[in-house]
Scaffold this active site. Structure first.
Site, PDB file in Angstrom:
ATOM      1  N   ARG A  95       0.194  -0.882  -0.451  1.00 43.40           N
ATOM      2  CA  ARG A  95      -0.193  -0.287  -0.269  1.00 43.40           C
ATOM      3  C   ARG A  95       0.545   1.644  -0.262  1.00 43.40           C
ATOM      4  O   ARG A  95       0.505   2.436   1.033  1.00 43.40           O
ATOM      5  CB  ARG A  95      -0.902   0.075   1.283  1.00 43.40           C
ATOM      6  CG  ARG A  95      -1.763  -1.296   1.558  1.00 43.40           C
ATOM      7  CD  ARG A  95      -2.823  -1.497   0.121  1.00 43.40           C
ATOM      8  NE  ARG A  95      -2.393  -2.040  -0.508  1.00 43.40           N
ATOM      9  CZ  ARG A  95      -2.207  -3.487  -0.757  1.00 43.40           C
ATOM     10  NH1 ARG A  95      -3.071  -4.105   0.678  1.00 43.40           N
ATOM     11  NH2 ARG A  95      -1.854  -4.120  -1.763  1.00 43.40           N
ATOM     12  N   CYS A 124     -10.771  -0.963   3.802  1.00 45.72           N
ATOM     13  CA  CYS A 124     -10.117  -0.947   4.819  1.00 45.72           C
ATOM     14  C   CYS A 124      -9.633   0.233   5.289  1.00 45.72           C
ATOM     15  O   CYS A 124      -8.856   0.552   4.598  1.00 45.72           O
ATOM     16  CB  CYS A 124      -8.586  -2.022   4.861  1.00 45.72           C
ATOM     17  SG  CYS A 124      -8.919  -4.082   4.653  1.00 45.72           S
ATOM     18  N   GLU A 181      -4.706   3.202   6.837  1.00 47.04           N
ATOM     19  CA  GLU A 181      -4.971   2.858   5.081  1.00 47.04           C
ATOM     20  C   GLU A 181      -5.695   3.954   4.554  1.00 47.04           C
ATOM     21  O   GLU A 181      -4.766   4.722   2.998  1.00 47.04           O
ATOM     22  CB  GLU A 181      -5.030   1.854   4.689  1.00 47.04           C
ATOM     23  CG  GLU A 181      -5.187   1.501   3.665  1.00 47.04           C
ATOM     24  CD  GLU A 181      -5.542  -0.103   3.139  1.00 47.04           C
ATOM     25  OE1 GLU A 181      -4.803  -1.173   3.795  1.00 47.04           O
ATOM     26  OE2 GLU A 181      -5.716  -0.357   1.587  1.00 47.04           O
TER      27      GLU A 181
HETATM   28  C1  FAD Z   1     -15.514  -1.388  -1.670  1.00 46.05           C
HETATM   29  C2  FAD Z   1     -13.902  -1.341  -0.877  1.00 46.05           C
HETATM   30  C3  FAD Z   1     -12.658  -1.864  -1.416  1.00 46.05           C
HETATM   31  C4  FAD Z   1     -11.709  -1.638  -1.549  1.00 46.05           C
HETATM   32  N1  FAD Z   1     -10.568  -2.943  -1.272  1.00 46.05           N
HETATM   33  C5  FAD Z   1      -9.463  -2.627  -1.686  1.00 46.05           C
HETATM   34  C6  FAD Z   1      -8.704  -3.182  -1.452  1.00 46.05           C
HETATM   35  O1  FAD Z   1      -8.911  -4.688  -1.348  1.00 46.05           O
HETATM   36  N2  FAD Z   1      -6.867  -3.561  -1.711  1.00 46.05           N
HETATM   37  C7  FAD Z   1      -6.426  -1.857  -1.476  1.00 46.05           C
HETATM   38  O2  FAD Z   1      -5.720  -1.809  -2.131  1.00 46.05           O
HETATM   39  N3  FAD Z   1      -8.040  -1.203  -1.689  1.00 46.05           N
HETATM   40  C8  FAD Z   1      -9.128  -1.272  -1.671  1.00 46.05           C
HETATM   41  N4  FAD Z   1      -9.534  -0.261  -1.136  1.00 46.05           N
HETATM   42  C9  FAD Z   1      -9.765   1.050  -1.223  1.00 46.05           C
HETATM   43  C10 FAD Z   1      -9.294   2.038  -2.495  1.00 46.05           C
HETATM   44  O3  FAD Z   1      -9.716   1.207  -3.700  1.00 46.05           O
HETATM   45  C11 FAD Z   1      -8.093   1.483  -3.278  1.00 46.05           C
HETATM   46  O4  FAD Z   1      -6.697   2.905  -2.342  1.00 46.05           O
HETATM   47  C12 FAD Z   1      -7.512   2.755  -4.462  1.00 46.05           C
HETATM   48  O5  FAD Z   1      -6.105   2.076  -4.684  1.00 46.05           O
HETATM   49  C13 FAD Z   1      -7.387   4.108  -4.132  1.00 46.05           C
HETATM   50  O6  FAD Z   1      -7.824   4.799  -5.927  1.00 46.05           O
HETATM   51  P1  FAD Z   1      -8.732   6.006  -5.791  1.00 46.05           P
HETATM   52  O7  FAD Z   1      -8.198   6.251  -7.558  1.00 46.05           O
HETATM   53  O8  FAD Z   1     -10.445   6.263  -5.229  1.00 46.05           O
HETATM   54  O9  FAD Z   1      -8.359   6.546  -5.242  1.00 46.05           O
HETATM   55  P2  FAD Z   1      -8.406   7.963  -4.247  1.00 46.05           P
HETATM   56  O10 FAD Z   1      -8.618   7.910  -2.686  1.00 46.05           O
HETATM   57  O11 FAD Z   1      -8.820   9.439  -4.661  1.00 46.05           O
HETATM   58  O12 FAD Z   1      -7.102   8.731  -3.332  1.00 46.05           O
HETATM   59  C14 FAD Z   1      -5.963   7.916  -2.966  1.00 46.05           C
HETATM   60  C15 FAD Z   1      -5.020   8.787  -2.651  1.00 46.05           C
HETATM   61  O13 FAD Z   1      -4.331   8.326  -4.149  1.00 46.05           O
HETATM   62  C16 FAD Z   1      -3.227   9.802  -3.890  1.00 46.05           C
HETATM   63  N5  FAD Z   1      -4.007   9.741  -5.619  1.00 46.05           N
HETATM   64  C17 FAD Z   1      -5.273  10.020  -6.756  1.00 46.05           C
HETATM   65  N6  FAD Z   1      -4.787  10.113  -7.437  1.00 46.05           N
HETATM   66  C18 FAD Z   1      -3.732  10.406  -8.105  1.00 46.05           C
HETATM   67  C19 FAD Z   1      -2.832  10.988  -8.708  1.00 46.05           C
HETATM   68  N7  FAD Z   1      -3.680  10.878 -10.393  1.00 46.05           N
HETATM   69  N8  FAD Z   1      -1.480  11.370  -8.863  1.00 46.05           N
HETATM   70  C20 FAD Z   1      -0.988  11.277  -7.156  1.00 46.05           C
HETATM   71  N9  FAD Z   1      -1.869  10.952  -5.963  1.00 46.05           N
HETATM   72  C21 FAD Z   1      -3.035  10.458  -6.263  1.00 46.05           C
HETATM   73  C22 FAD Z   1      -4.557  10.793  -3.422  1.00 46.05           C
HETATM   74  O14 FAD Z   1      -4.343  12.481  -3.151  1.00 46.05           O
HETATM   75  C23 FAD Z   1      -4.517   9.824  -2.097  1.00 46.05           C
HETATM   76  O15 FAD Z   1      -3.383   9.902  -1.388  1.00 46.05           O
HETATM   77  C24 FAD Z   1     -11.309  -0.448  -1.580  1.00 46.05           C
HETATM   78  C25 FAD Z   1     -12.165   0.808  -1.194  1.00 46.05           C
HETATM   79  C26 FAD Z   1     -13.743   0.238  -1.099  1.00 46.05           C
HETATM   80  C27 FAD Z   1     -14.617   1.181  -1.269  1.00 46.05           C
END
Ligand code: FAD
Length: 312
Positions: free
Chosen positions: A181, A229, A305
């Protein structure tokens, strides 16, 4: 920062959409929390790089919003600029089957699930580990999202980033450290990622995708409002091994523990879920209480996380 350098003034000549007082919390998967003082959506890469450069020059805090699946926005909202890469120019995905290793290049704003489905439809394997993980490509790379089936870093060929001075920097896979992560990608905006995908049988890929998705549906509360998580799986200082944060939370007797609108999921101890119309404050208080209880019960500290955004 003087009025002449207020964000609206600073970006007036750029090809961007500016949304003052944007209700950001509702855009997240938690669906709670306050507003962004200013959300900016660039329409062109040149506008994005100039925006990043100007924010750096004028010391304006820039936060990047992906799909909001790992974010909790404080009820009082966030200052500075929130950047969103959801213009079609930042969602493009290109396939290069004739070109060998660099089989697919996705812009940061592309949706992970759509990208995965399309790669399966084309009979390309390498992203199945991302089934059921809501994300933009940029957010998945930033978090090195993944789980029991691997992480996005497993198939990365290279990542393109805009550094704080507005320059494009390309990191080949052998310069990237994609850890649990986390990554060694420095501060800045992930602009695109290229992946090594292998030709495979689309029917088998589809079956495997559905299998993983089904597994997730039975082990995670996918329909509830959460950010997945809440805590990273910590390293047990006694053994040096990573242990399940969810199991520690369950064993501390916290299953279904509730503070106001936020509760520990019955299905998965590491998923904190929030009621519709609830508050980020309740989630934050629940996180602190869970952290303290696990520390007391097991002597192990949990680290977030979920990324929490609040005013600087
Ligand atoms: C139902 C559910 C299940 C999930 N299961 C998992 C799982 O199994 N495994 C897992 O790892 N995660 C899981 N997650 C968490 C999430 O899916 C991940 O962390 C995912 O990578 C978030 O991506 P996002 O685009 O939504 O990022 P955001 O939530 O929008 O941002 C997260 C971080 O990334 C940064 N960020 C976003 N885009 C960029 C960019 N272009 N450049 C630089 N930084 C950026 C943001 O500034 C922030 O710090 C889950 C979430 C939910 C709601």
């Amino acid at each position: 920062m003087g009025v002449e350098h207020s964000p609206t003034h600073l970006f007036a000549d750029l090809d961007v959409e500016v949304h003052p007082d944007h209700p950001l919390g509702k855009d997240t998967w938690f669906g709670v929390g306050g507003q962004a003082d200013m959300m900016v959506r660039p329409r062109q890469e040149s506008a994005l790089t100039e925006l990043v450069r100007r924010c750096h020059e004028h010391e304006i805090r820039l936060r990047i919003f992906g799909n909001g699946a790992n974010l909790l926005i404080a009820d009082e909202g966030v200052d500075g600029i929130v950047l969103r890469l959801d213009h079609p120019n930042f969602k493009e995905v290109r396939y290069n089957l004739d070109g060998g290793v660099e089989a697919m290049k996705a812009m940061a704003g592309a949706d992970m699930a759509r990208t995965l489905n399309e790669s399966v439809r084309r009979g390309l394997s390498g992203l199945l580990q991302m089934a059921g993980i809501p994300a933009s490509i940029g957010g998945a790379i930033r978090m090195n999202a993944g789980g029991a089936f691997g992480s996005i870093g497993d198939s990365v060929h290279s990542v393109g980033c805009i550094d704080p001075r507005g320059a494009l920097v390309v990191y080949p896979a052998d310069e990237l450290k994609m850890g649990y992560r986390e990554t060694n990608i420095p501060e800045g905006v992930v602009l695109w990622a290229a992946f090594n995908l292998e030709p495979d049988d689309p029917k088998l890929l589809r079956e495997r995708l559905l299998e993983i998705f089904q597994y997730k549906k039975t082990t995670q509360p996918m329909a509830d409002s959460s950010a997945g998580c809440a805590f990273k799986n910590p390293v047990d200082p006694a053994t040096g091994d990573r242990v399940s944060a969810g199991a520690l939370i369950d064993r501390a007797g916290l299953k279904e523990h509730r503070i106001g609108s936020a509760s520990v999921s019955r299905v998965h101890g590491n998923f904190l879920v929030v009621d519709t119309g609830g508050s980020a404050g309740d989630v934050i208080r629940l996180m602190e209480e869970v952290r303290a209880s696990v520390q007391e019960a097991h002597g192990i500290r949990l680290h977030n996380e979920v990324v929490v955004w609040s005013r600087s």
